[in-house]
Scaffold this active site. Sequence first.
Site, mmCIF file in Angstrom:
data_model
loop_
_atom_site.group_PDB
_atom_site.id
_atom_site.type_symbol
_atom_site.label_atom_id
_atom_site.label_comp_id
_atom_site.label_asym_id
_atom_site.label_seq_id
_atom_site.Cartn_x
_atom_site.Cartn_y
_atom_site.Cartn_z
ATOM 1 N N ARG A 1 0.828 -1.211 0.000
ATOM 2 C CA ARG A 1 0.000 0.000 0.000
ATOM 3 C C ARG A 1 0.859 1.257 0.000
ATOM 4 N NH1 ARG A 1 -4.968 -0.045 3.896
ATOM 5 N NH2 ARG A 1 -5.169 1.974 2.835
ATOM 6 N N ASN B 1 -8.766 8.452 5.449
ATOM 7 C CA ASN B 1 -7.759 7.892 4.543
ATOM 8 C C ASN B 1 -6.385 7.898 5.199
ATOM 9 O OD1 ASN B 1 -9.824 7.678 2.704
ATOM 10 N ND2 ASN B 1 -9.400 9.684 1.803
ATOM 11 N N HIS C 1 -7.646 7.469 11.163
ATOM 12 C CA HIS C 1 -7.355 6.042 11.080
ATOM 13 C C HIS C 1 -5.856 5.773 10.908
ATOM 14 C CE1 HIS C 1 -11.798 5.113 9.854
ATOM 15 N NE2 HIS C 1 -11.644 5.293 11.136
ATOM 16 N N CYS D 1 6.702 1.412 17.414
ATOM 17 C CA CYS D 1 7.085 0.213 18.165
ATOM 18 C C CYS D 1 5.880 -0.211 19.001
ATOM 19 C CB CYS D 1 8.273 0.555 19.066
ATOM 20 S SG CYS D 1 8.584 -0.687 20.333
ATOM 21 N N CYS E 1 12.419 -2.443 16.880
ATOM 22 C CA CYS E 1 12.729 -1.166 17.520
ATOM 23 C C CYS E 1 14.208 -1.098 17.896
ATOM 24 C CB CYS E 1 11.868 -1.015 18.771
ATOM 25 S SG CYS E 1 12.193 0.481 19.704
ATOM 26 N N GLU F 1 -22.997 8.039 -4.768
ATOM 27 C CA GLU F 1 -24.292 7.452 -4.433
ATOM 28 C C GLU F 1 -24.670 7.787 -2.997
ATOM 29 O OE1 GLU F 1 -23.138 2.885 -3.976
ATOM 30 O OE2 GLU F 1 -22.542 3.786 -5.884
#
Length: 225
Positions: free
Chosen positions: A57, A90, A107, A115, A135, A201
């Site tokens: 992503r 997003n 989000h 960590c 870490c 919509e």
Amino acid sequence: MAERLFVLTGAGVSAESGLPTFRGSGGLWNGYRVDQVATPEAWEDDPELVWRFYSMRRRDALAAQPNAAHFALASMERALGERFYLCTQNVDDLHERAGSDRVRHMHGSLFASRCVVCNRPFADLAFYETALPHCGKCDALIRPHIVWFGEMPLYLDEIYRELELATRLLVVGTSGSVYPAAGFVKTARQSGVRTVYVGPEEPLNVSAFDEVMLGTATEILPRLV
Ligand SMILES: [Zn+2]
């Protein structure tokens, strides 16, 4: 009273820049299911798989470009200054790349990690496709700074404060099915905020809006500037 605008953006805005959504493809994202990659349980089961997914992503988001809706919101911010608040569901950075300065990613963010013990988010553009990151301080695992399903969204206190201060709530490209964001409309309306929806919509919570503008965000938002 001066206009004070609260904007909530969702997956539809990123989708117009070519970034896929779980919802848009039958609950799958390049073949991954939500419960395989975007829950605390998924992380416990298979952190390698989760990191491969978020690395992919990151690559997709880096290759995407902000669209006319992102640019329109950045102009609104320049015009309204402190009287503009942008909260997004997003996790990509397309709002920032379009020029928005003050974006709240409720989000989490694709380009931050933390960590699991130290818990402090840091900027991170790396891809973890072959080995898991650890870490440097305590050697625990580094995880994506993403709010997974079943985890508490970020900045909620500030978000509810801003909702109360707003005169207008503009909801863009979100299906109205993910709480608590879907409930912002009701909260806003109860304190007398005018609620406006923009999307291709009708959202699931359509009855909670004073005004519904059907169309894509890239068509409609530039006209609202
Ligand atoms: Zn640590």
